[in-house]
Design a protein around this motif. Structure first.
Motif, PDB file in Angstrom:
ATOM      1  N   SER A  37      -7.236  -4.069   4.035  1.00  0.00           N
ATOM      2  CA  SER A  37      -6.006  -4.841   3.966  1.00  0.00           C
ATOM      3  C   SER A  37      -5.197  -4.626   5.230  1.00  0.00           C
ATOM      4  N   ARG A  38      -4.674  -5.703   5.796  1.00  0.00           N
ATOM      5  CA  ARG A  38      -3.789  -5.576   6.936  1.00  0.00           C
ATOM      6  C   ARG A  38      -2.807  -6.730   6.928  1.00  0.00           C
ATOM      7  N   PRO A  39      -1.631  -6.517   7.519  1.00  0.00           N
ATOM      8  CA  PRO A  39      -0.679  -7.623   7.583  1.00  0.00           C
ATOM      9  C   PRO A  39      -1.244  -8.756   8.415  1.00  0.00           C
ATOM     10  N   ALA A  40      -1.112  -9.981   7.929  1.00  0.00           N
ATOM     11  CA  ALA A  40      -1.508 -11.145   8.703  1.00  0.00           C
ATOM     12  C   ALA A  40      -0.380 -11.489   9.661  1.00  0.00           C
ATOM     13  N   GLN A  41      -0.508 -12.589  10.387  1.00  0.00           N
ATOM     14  CA  GLN A  41       0.554 -12.999  11.285  1.00  0.00           C
ATOM     15  C   GLN A  41       1.824 -13.235  10.485  1.00  0.00           C
ATOM     16  N   GLY A  42       2.924 -12.703  10.959  1.00  0.00           N
ATOM     17  CA  GLY A  42       4.179 -12.826  10.239  1.00  0.00           C
ATOM     18  C   GLY A  42       4.545 -11.506   9.609  1.00  0.00           C
ATOM     19  N   PRO A  43       5.679 -11.441   8.909  1.00  0.00           N
ATOM     20  CA  PRO A  43       6.154 -10.185   8.331  1.00  0.00           C
ATOM     21  C   PRO A  43       5.108  -9.522   7.456  1.00  0.00           C
ATOM     22  N   ALA A  44       4.961  -8.221   7.633  1.00  0.00           N
ATOM     23  CA  ALA A  44       3.916  -7.487   6.919  1.00  0.00           C
ATOM     24  C   ALA A  44       4.115  -7.514   5.420  1.00  0.00           C
ATOM     25  N   SER A  45       5.372  -7.635   4.992  1.00  0.00           N
ATOM     26  CA  SER A  45       5.638  -7.581   3.555  1.00  0.00           C
ATOM     27  C   SER A  45       5.341  -8.892   2.852  1.00  0.00           C
ATOM     28  N   ARG A  46       5.096  -9.973   3.601  1.00  0.00           N
ATOM     29  CA  ARG A  46       4.961 -11.270   2.967  1.00  0.00           C
ATOM     30  C   ARG A  46       3.538 -11.798   2.917  1.00  0.00           C
ATOM     31  N   GLN A  47       2.697 -11.316   3.807  1.00  0.00           N
ATOM     32  CA  GLN A  47       1.363 -11.907   3.857  1.00  0.00           C
ATOM     33  C   GLN A  47       0.342 -10.820   4.171  1.00  0.00           C
ATOM     34  N   VAL A  48      -0.701 -10.759   3.415  1.00  0.00           N
ATOM     35  CA  VAL A  48      -1.737  -9.753   3.599  1.00  0.00           C
ATOM     36  C   VAL A  48      -3.094 -10.417   3.572  1.00  0.00           C
ATOM     37  N   THR A  71      13.542  -3.800   8.006  1.00  0.00           N
ATOM     38  CA  THR A  71      13.707  -4.349   6.655  1.00  0.00           C
ATOM     39  C   THR A  71      12.416  -4.315   5.842  1.00  0.00           C
ATOM     40  N   GLU A  72      11.286  -4.124   6.512  1.00  0.00           N
ATOM     41  CA  GLU A  72      10.001  -4.119   5.804  1.00  0.00           C
ATOM     42  C   GLU A  72       9.655  -2.760   5.216  1.00  0.00           C
ATOM     43  N   SER A  73      10.352  -1.699   5.653  1.00  0.00           N
ATOM     44  CA  SER A  73      10.039  -0.368   5.149  1.00  0.00           C
ATOM     45  C   SER A  73      10.246  -0.252   3.641  1.00  0.00           C
ATOM     46  N   PRO A  74      11.395  -0.619   3.092  1.00  0.00           N
ATOM     47  CA  PRO A  74      11.544  -0.526   1.629  1.00  0.00           C
ATOM     48  C   PRO A  74      10.635  -1.477   0.881  1.00  0.00           C
ATOM     49  N   THR A  75      10.366  -2.636   1.472  1.00  0.00           N
ATOM     50  CA  THR A  75       9.482  -3.590   0.799  1.00  0.00           C
ATOM     51  C   THR A  75       8.063  -3.051   0.728  1.00  0.00           C
ATOM     52  N   SER A  76       7.602  -2.414   1.808  1.00  0.00           N
ATOM     53  CA  SER A  76       6.248  -1.855   1.804  1.00  0.00           C
ATOM     54  C   SER A  76       6.137  -0.709   0.810  1.00  0.00           C
ATOM     55  N   LEU A  77       7.188   0.086   0.671  1.00  0.00           N
ATOM     56  CA  LEU A  77       7.185   1.148  -0.333  1.00  0.00           C
ATOM     57  C   LEU A  77       7.054   0.565  -1.739  1.00  0.00           C
ATOM     58  N   GLU A  78       7.800  -0.466  -2.006  1.00  0.00           N
ATOM     59  CA  GLU A  78       7.753  -1.087  -3.326  1.00  0.00           C
ATOM     60  C   GLU A  78       6.386  -1.704  -3.583  1.00  0.00           C
ATOM     61  N   THR A  79       5.770  -2.252  -2.529  1.00  0.00           N
ATOM     62  CA  THR A  79       4.440  -2.842  -2.678  1.00  0.00           C
ATOM     63  C   THR A  79       3.418  -1.783  -3.078  1.00  0.00           C
ATOM     64  N   ALA A 101       9.647   4.892   9.879  1.00  0.00           N
ATOM     65  CA  ALA A 101      10.205   6.197  10.210  1.00  0.00           C
ATOM     66  C   ALA A 101       9.301   7.315   9.705  1.00  0.00           C
ATOM     67  N   PRO A 102       9.346   8.505  10.339  1.00  0.00           N
ATOM     68  CA  PRO A 102       8.515   9.631   9.873  1.00  0.00           C
ATOM     69  C   PRO A 102       8.719   9.960   8.401  1.00  0.00           C
ATOM     70  N   GLY A 103       9.882   9.623   7.858  1.00  0.00           N
ATOM     71  CA  GLY A 103      10.148   9.943   6.461  1.00  0.00           C
ATOM     72  C   GLY A 103       9.573   8.953   5.463  1.00  0.00           C
ATOM     73  N   TRP A 104       8.824   7.951   5.935  1.00  0.00           N
ATOM     74  CA  TRP A 104       8.292   6.944   5.021  1.00  0.00           C
ATOM     75  C   TRP A 104       7.341   7.570   4.006  1.00  0.00           C
ATOM     76  N   TYR A 105       6.434   8.434   4.469  1.00  0.00           N
ATOM     77  CA  TYR A 105       5.533   9.106   3.534  1.00  0.00           C
ATOM     78  C   TYR A 105       6.320   9.961   2.545  1.00  0.00           C
ATOM     79  N   ALA A 106       7.390  10.605   3.018  1.00  0.00           N
ATOM     80  CA  ALA A 106       8.200  11.429   2.121  1.00  0.00           C
ATOM     81  C   ALA A 106       8.783  10.582   0.999  1.00  0.00           C
ATOM     82  N   ASP A 107       9.278   9.392   1.342  1.00  0.00           N
ATOM     83  CA  ASP A 107       9.817   8.498   0.316  1.00  0.00           C
ATOM     84  C   ASP A 107       8.730   8.069  -0.670  1.00  0.00           C
ATOM     85  N   LEU A 108       7.537   7.813  -0.145  1.00  0.00           N
ATOM     86  CA  LEU A 108       6.433   7.408  -1.012  1.00  0.00           C
ATOM     87  C   LEU A 108       6.037   8.546  -1.951  1.00  0.00           C
ATOM     88  N   VAL A 109       5.958   9.761  -1.419  1.00  0.00           N
ATOM     89  CA  VAL A 109       5.607  10.922  -2.248  1.00  0.00           C
ATOM     90  C   VAL A 109       6.634  11.110  -3.358  1.00  0.00           C
TER      91      VAL A 109
END
Length: 276
Positions: A37-48, A71-79, A101-109
Motif C-alpha cells: 500500500s502506498r499513497p497515490a498521487q494527491g493527499p496520502a489520506s485520501r487515495q491509496v 494535516t494528514e498526520s491525524p488522518t493517517s493515525l485514524e486510518t 513528526a518523530p512522535g507519530w509512532y508514539a501516538d499510534l502506540v
C-alpha cells in the motif's frame, strides 16, 4: 503497520522501511499474500493504491516515500486504527515518511494500547526514543540501533543486555535485539534469553529482509518467551539463505539448528561491535 486478526494470528499486512511502505508474505504462514500500500498521487489520506504481491514474485521497495503534510498526520493515525480493529498485533516497521513528526509512532502506540492491541515497533532514532514512554509491547533494534538509543558503544553481550534493560526501564515491554551472526537476545518481564541459529557460511546469500522475517517469526509464535525467540531465529536464519528479498516458506525453516538458553554468555564479544 500490519494488523493480525484474531487471537494471536499472524499479521498478514506489513509495511515500513526507509519512509516507504513495503510488504511481504508472512514467513512460515502458507498460502498468503501481502498487500503493498502506498499513497497515490494527491493527499496520502485520501487515495491509496494497492497491489498484491504473490509469494513467488519477490520484490524490493526502498524509496524516500511520500511527503505527508501536517494535516494528514491525524488522518493517517485514524486510518491505521480503523484498519486494525480487533487486531492482535500491529507491526510498525521502518523509518517514518517525510512530514510525520518523530512522535507519530508514539501516538499510534498509545492509541493501540487503549484499544487493547499489542504493538511491535521496529524503528530507530528519534522515533524510537519518542515511542518508549508510550510503552510498545516489543521493540526490535539491531546492535547499532541499540547503541544509538543508549548513547554508548556495545562490544559484549553484557553490554547489549544492559542496554536492553535500560530501554525496558524507559518503557519498552520487551526488547528483541538482533545481533547479526552473534544471534539474538530477548529481554522481557518473563526473563532474558539468548539464542543462535547455525547457518553455514557458504549458505549465506543475502541479509535483505532478514530482520523483517525474524520479527514475523517472533509474532507468529505469539510474540513472547523463548519459543517466540526460537521462531524468530529460525525465520531470520532461513531468510539469509535466500536471494535478495525472496520470502521464505515453511520448508525453508530449520528449527533444529536453533539453540536458546537463559545461561547467557555475558563475556561474548560481538563480532561487529556497535558504536553509538
Amino acid at each position: 503497520m500490519g494488523p493480525a486478526r484474531g487471537g494471536g494470528e499472524a499479521p498478514n499486512h506489513l509495511s515500513g522501511g526507509e519512509g516507504a511502505p513495503h510488504a511481504g508474505t508472512v514467513p512460515g504462514v502458507p498460502d498468503r499474500t501481502a498487500t503493498l500500500s502506498r499513497p497515490a498521487q494527491g493527499p496520502a489520506s485520501r487515495q491509496v493504491e494497492r497491489h498484491t504481491i504473490e509469494r513467488q514474485q519477490p520484490r524490493t521497495t526502498n524509496t524516500s516515500g511520500p511527503q505527508f503534510c501536517p494535516t494528514e498526520s491525524p488522518t493517517s493515525l485514524e486510518t491505521v486504527r480503523t484498519w486494525s480493529t480487533h487486531a492482535a498485533w500491529i507491526a510498525c516497521c521502518g523509518s517514518l515518511p517525510r512530514g510525520l513528526a518523530p512522535g507519530w509512532y508514539a501516538d499510534l502506540v498509545a492509541g493501540a494500547r487503549e484499544a487493547g492491541t499489542r504493538i511491535a515497533l521496529d524503528t530507530t532514532g528519534p522515533a524510537l526514543l519518542a515511542a518508549l514512554p508510550a510503552r510498545p509491547d516489543v521493540i526490535k533494534p539491531n546492535a547499532s540501533e541499540l547503541a544509538a538509543a543508549v548513547g554508548r558503544p556495545l562490544s559484549t553481550l553484557a553490554d547489549v543486555t544492559e542496554a536492553a534493560q535500560e530501554l525496558r526501564a524507559r518503557g519498552a515491554g520487551a526488547v528483541l535485539a538482533s545481533l547479526g551472526a552473534d544471534g539474538q537476545l530477548l529481554v522481557a518481564e518473563e526473563g532474558t534469553y539468548y539464542g543462535t541459529a547455525r547457518v553455514p557460511v557458504d549458505r549465506v546469500r543475502s541479509n535483505v529482509g532478514a530482520g523483517d522475517a525474524s520479527l514475523a517469526g517472533f509474532l507468529v509464535a505469539g510474540g513472547t518467551g523463548p519459543a517466540a525467540l526460537a521462531s524468530a531465529l529460525a525465520h531470520g536464519a532461513a531468510a539469509v539463505q535466500l536471494p535478495g528479498s525472496a520470502m521464505l516458506t515453511p520448508a525453508d525453516l530449520s528449527p533444529e539448528a536453533v539453540r536458546v538458553t537463559q545461561d547467557l554468555p555475558l563475556d561474548l564479544r560481538l563480532s561487529e561491535p556497535a558504536t553509538a
